[in-house]
Every structure is written in structure tokens, then in C-alpha cells.
Design a protein around this motif. Structure first.
Motif, short mmCIF file in Angstrom:
data_model
loop_
_atom_site.label_atom_id
_atom_site.label_comp_id
_atom_site.label_asym_id
_atom_site.label_seq_id
_atom_site.Cartn_x
_atom_site.Cartn_y
_atom_site.Cartn_z
N ARG A 18 0.74 -1.09 0.07
CA ARG A 18 -0.03 -0.14 -0.18
C ARG A 18 0.82 1.22 -0.09
N LEU A 19 0.50 2.19 -0.77
CA LEU A 19 1.26 3.42 -1.04
C LEU A 19 0.62 4.59 -0.15
N SER A 20 1.60 5.46 0.22
CA SER A 20 1.03 6.71 1.22
C SER A 20 0.70 7.48 -0.13
N GLU A 21 0.22 8.80 0.26
CA GLU A 21 -0.01 10.02 -0.31
C GLU A 21 1.22 10.74 -0.60
N GLU A 22 2.01 10.72 0.33
CA GLU A 22 3.50 11.33 0.02
C GLU A 22 4.22 10.66 -0.84
N PHE A 23 4.11 9.42 -1.26
CA PHE A 23 4.67 8.74 -2.23
C PHE A 23 4.23 9.32 -3.73
N PHE A 24 3.11 9.61 -4.02
CA PHE A 24 2.56 10.00 -5.09
C PHE A 24 2.71 11.58 -5.41
N VAL A 25 2.88 12.27 -4.27
CA VAL A 25 3.24 13.65 -4.49
C VAL A 25 4.68 13.84 -4.62
N ASN A 26 5.48 12.84 -4.18
CA ASN A 26 6.81 12.81 -4.54
C ASN A 26 6.92 12.59 -6.00
N VAL A 27 6.34 11.56 -6.60
CA VAL A 27 6.28 11.51 -8.12
C VAL A 27 5.95 12.53 -9.11
N MET A 28 4.66 12.92 -8.63
CA MET A 28 4.20 14.38 -9.15
C MET A 28 5.36 15.44 -9.16
N LYS A 29 5.98 15.62 -7.80
CA LYS A 29 7.19 16.79 -7.83
C LYS A 29 8.02 16.44 -8.93
N ILE A 30 8.66 15.19 -9.21
CA ILE A 30 9.57 14.83 -10.04
C ILE A 30 9.12 15.25 -11.50
N TYR A 31 8.18 14.74 -11.87
CA TYR A 31 7.24 14.96 -13.16
C TYR A 31 7.34 16.58 -13.44
N GLY A 32 6.63 17.11 -12.45
CA GLY A 32 6.41 18.59 -12.60
C GLY A 32 7.75 19.61 -12.48
N ASN A 33 8.61 19.16 -11.44
CA ASN A 33 9.60 20.21 -11.21
C ASN A 33 10.90 19.91 -12.07
N LEU A 34 11.33 18.28 -12.14
CA LEU A 34 12.43 18.02 -12.87
C LEU A 34 12.25 17.69 -14.17
N GLY A 35 11.11 17.05 -14.51
CA GLY A 35 11.01 16.49 -15.87
C GLY A 35 10.25 17.29 -16.78
#
Length: 403
Positions: free
Chosen positions: A126-143
């Protein structure tokens, strides 16, 4: 608030968010992420630990340490392929996060998208919301992959994890920062699909985006939503709209908002007054800007460094250079340093009025702050000293005319 034509225009985008399973299928077909090892040369292979035939049992924590010790993030994918084929492969959220962060360092965003699909199929943990926020940050801010961040938000239920308003607001703010204003409303309208109840922060983000794209009337409409949603707008809510109004030469409308704030019992702060003073100055109403500063002080609102600087610019625009000097003295006494541009303008004003003593004062002050006058400013100062035929403690007249 938003026209029907805009909704129709972005219909393809909605389908991309909610129905684009083909995106992941094609992505997986293009990559060898799940079916074969990542291609790398023999010289590269020597830098990667060979875990395919490693007989000792690897716990999740031991696996994480292996990835953390990996010096070259470009080897993350082949290493993960090895580990995922082992019998003791038992990933948890920490392992997924470590691998994703390493792939982000390698800027391998295609691999991250494929890994996210693999995670959804595996359903190992089971994945936490923080996990998905981190992925979204990577997509948006880095990629720079804003669409991927949006898809991650709306696909969270596929991972048996439901987003809250926290991750929803993150994506809204990401869209505002990326100036993708036409998409913001589409995402905003999708809140109900995710079972999210918007909060005051959501409305503030919407107002910020609308003001930045010049839709001030729409921002006012969102402001009217606050009481309907049982929310109370903050001073920042009003300041954001005021800033948008002043940027578009509508300071009187901004003052109307100030009156509305006071009626609603919301005290304006220094930032609010700074916006209004700056707006008056941009409209050429510098005297009103100076008077507004006096009104601010009477109300008991403490100025900040930005306030002093805006008032100083008003005095300089009004060519009240002697008053500007006195005001600069007050600023310096309070530990607020005037800007280089302020010194440049006040020196030009003193030179035009042949106030040699004041020129010397300004020059000494700016050099104490570490500012170095440029050649054009030096020429203007020397011209002032020569035309004034007055002895200077900085440049004796004899040295000037003899040079």
C-alpha cells in the motif's frame, strides 16, 4: 466562470487524464523495462553488482542500501531488473521511492512512468499519499511533464490510494507555476471524481492563476465562492487580486477591495499596502502613494523593507529629492538599505539641482553599502562638481580641473 467553449476545447485533455490506458501500454511496448534487461556495455556492467545469481536472501532494507550506494544513477534500471527477477523480490514503498529518486537523478522519466505501471500491476504494498506527491514533484519540477503529474493524481485510485486535497492543491499550484491556465479549470472540475472537497487553499490557487492570466473578473467570481463554501478569504486572497488589478492599471478597483477587506474585518498587512503604493506609483499617482504610507502608519501596520522602498520610489518620481534623502536616512537607521537604483536616481536629482553636498552624502552611503557607481554616474557627479565650482571633500576642485 469559465465558458463552455473552453470545456469543449479541452475535451481531449479530459480523455487523456481519465481514459488513456493506451498511453501506458504503448510506453511498456517501447521500453524493455518489464521484459528484458536494460542495454549496457561490458565496461558498464562491471560497475553494477551481479545480483541475478546472488544466493543470499536480500531483505527490502538491504536492497534499498544497494540502490543508495549506487554511484551512477544511470545503472538504476538494469540493477532493478536484476532484483525484480529474484525470488526474494518483495518491494515496499521505501524501495519504490528509492528507485524512482535514482531514476530522477538519471533523468530517465520514461522509466519512471513504466515503473509506475509495474507498481500498479504488482500491488505488492500500500502506498501513501506522500509517495505520489513525490512522483508528481519529479514529473513537474524536474521533468517538465505536467501531464504525467496530472495523470498520477487521477490514477491514484488505481493503486488503491485516494488523494486528499493536499495532493490536489499541489497539482493546481504546479499548473499555475507552469502557466497552463486553460488546464487548471479542467483539473479543478475533476475534484468530485476523486471525492475531494476543495478548501480555501484551492480557491486561492485558482484566484492566483486567474489573475496571472488576466481574468480578473473570473477571480472576483471565485472570491464570491468563499462564503458559499463556508470559507473565509485571507488577506493574501485579497492581495493577490489587488496585485492583478494594479498590474492592469486599475488601482481604484484595488482600493475598493481594501474597503471590502476592512468591512469584513480582515486587517491589511504590509504586503497589501506595498501592492497599493506600487500600483499608485505605476499609474503616476505618487502623491497618493506617499499619503497611503502615512495612512498605513496611522493604522498601526508596521512597514517592511518593501514598503520603505516603494515610498522612496514615489518620492523620487515626484522629484522630492531632499525629502527622499531624509527618508533614506530613516531607512538606514532602521537597518533597511536603499536599492542601487534609488541611489542612482537621487544622485541624478541632486546633480540636476546642483546640491553638491547631498551628492557627496549619497555617494558615501552607497559605497558603504558596497555599491560601486558606474561610469555614467561618475561622469554626472564630476560634471556637477565642476559646474558648481565648490570644493569637495571627495574630489578637490583643483584635482578635477587639472586631470
Amino acid at each position: 466562470m469559465i465558458s463552455r467553449s473552453l470545456l469543449v476545447k479541452n475535451a481531449k485533455f479530459r480523455l487523456a487524464i481519465f481514459k488513456s490506458s493506451l498511453f501506458y501500454q504503448s510506453l511498456l511496448q517501447r521500453s524493455n523495462f518489464l521484459t528484458s534487461s536494460h542495454p549496457f556495455s561490458p565496461s558498464q556492467e562491471s560497475h553494477i553488482p551481479n545480483l541475478a545469481n546472488h544466493k543470499d536472501w536480500l531483505s527490502p532494507n538491504e536492497t534499498i542500501k544497494i540502490f543508495q550506494s549506487l554511484k551512477d544513477p544511470n545503472f538504476t534500471l538494469p540493477l532493478f531488473n536484476q532484483i525484480s527477477q529474484r525470488k526474494d523480490y518483495n518491494p515496499n514503498e521505501a524501495l519504490y521511492s528509492t528507485v524512482i529518486n535514482k531514476l530522477a537523478l538519471a533523468k530517465d522519466f520514461d522509466a519512471i512512468e513504466a515503473l509506475m505501471e509495474k507498481i500498479k500491476l504488482e500491488r505488492k504494498c500500500r502506498l501513501s499519499e506522500e509517495f505520489f506527491v513525490n512522483v508528481m514533484k519529479i514529473y513537474g519540477n524536474l521533468g517538465g511533464r505536467i501531464n504525467s503529474a496530472i495523470k498520477t493524481l487521477f490514477y491514484m485510485p488505481s493503486y488503491k490510494s485516494w488523494p486528499t486535497v493536499k495532493s490536489f492543491n499541489f497539482v493546481l499550484n504546479l499548473l499555475v507555476s507552469a502557466k497552463q491556465f486553460e488546464v487548471i479549470h479542467e483539473v479543478y472540475m475533476g475534484a468530485s471524481r476523486l471525492g475531494i472537497e476543495i478548501d480555501a487553499c484551492s480557491l486561492n490557487i485558482m484566484i492566483k492563476g486567474l489573475c496571472q492570466c488576466g481574468k480578473i473578473d473570473a477571480a472576483f467570481a471565485v472570491l464570491d465562492e468563499f462564503p458559499k463554501q463556508n470559507f473565509r478569504p485571507s488577506v493574501r486572497t485579497f492581495s493577490t487580486i489587488m496585485h492583478g488589478l494594479c498590474d492592469r492599471g486599475r488601482p481604484d478597483d484595488a482600493f475598493g477591495l481594501l474597503d471590502r477587506m476592512e468591512r469584513d474585518g480582515i486587517e491589511p498587512d504590509a504586503i497589501t499596502f506595498n501592492i497599493l503604493i506600487s500600483g499608485l506609483k505605476k499609474s503616476g499617482r505618487v502623491e497618493e502613494g506617499i499619503k497611503l504610507y502615512d495612512r498605513m502608519v496611522i493604522k498601526g501596520c508596521d512597514p517592511n523593507p518593501g514598503t520603505y522602498q516603494e515610498v522612496l520610489y514615489c518620492l523620487l518620481d515626484a522629484k522630492r529629492f531632499v525629502e527622499a534623502k531624509d527618508f533614506m536616512c530613516r531607512m538606514i537607521q532602521k537597518g533597511v538599505n536603499p536599492s542601487f537604483e534609488s541611489y542612482k536616481l537621487v544622485i541624478q536629482g541632486f546633480c540636476n539641482e546642483n546640491l553638491v553636498g547631498d551628492v557627496e552624502w549619497a555617494l558615501k552611503q552607497m559605497t558603504r553599502q558596497g555599491f560601486v557607481p558606474k561610469m555614467g554616474m561618475w561622469k554626472r557627479i564630476v560634471q556637477c562638481l565642476v559646474s558648481g565650482r565648490i570644493e569637495s571633500t571627495i574630489f578637490p576642485y583643483e584635482e578635477i580641473v587639472g586631470s
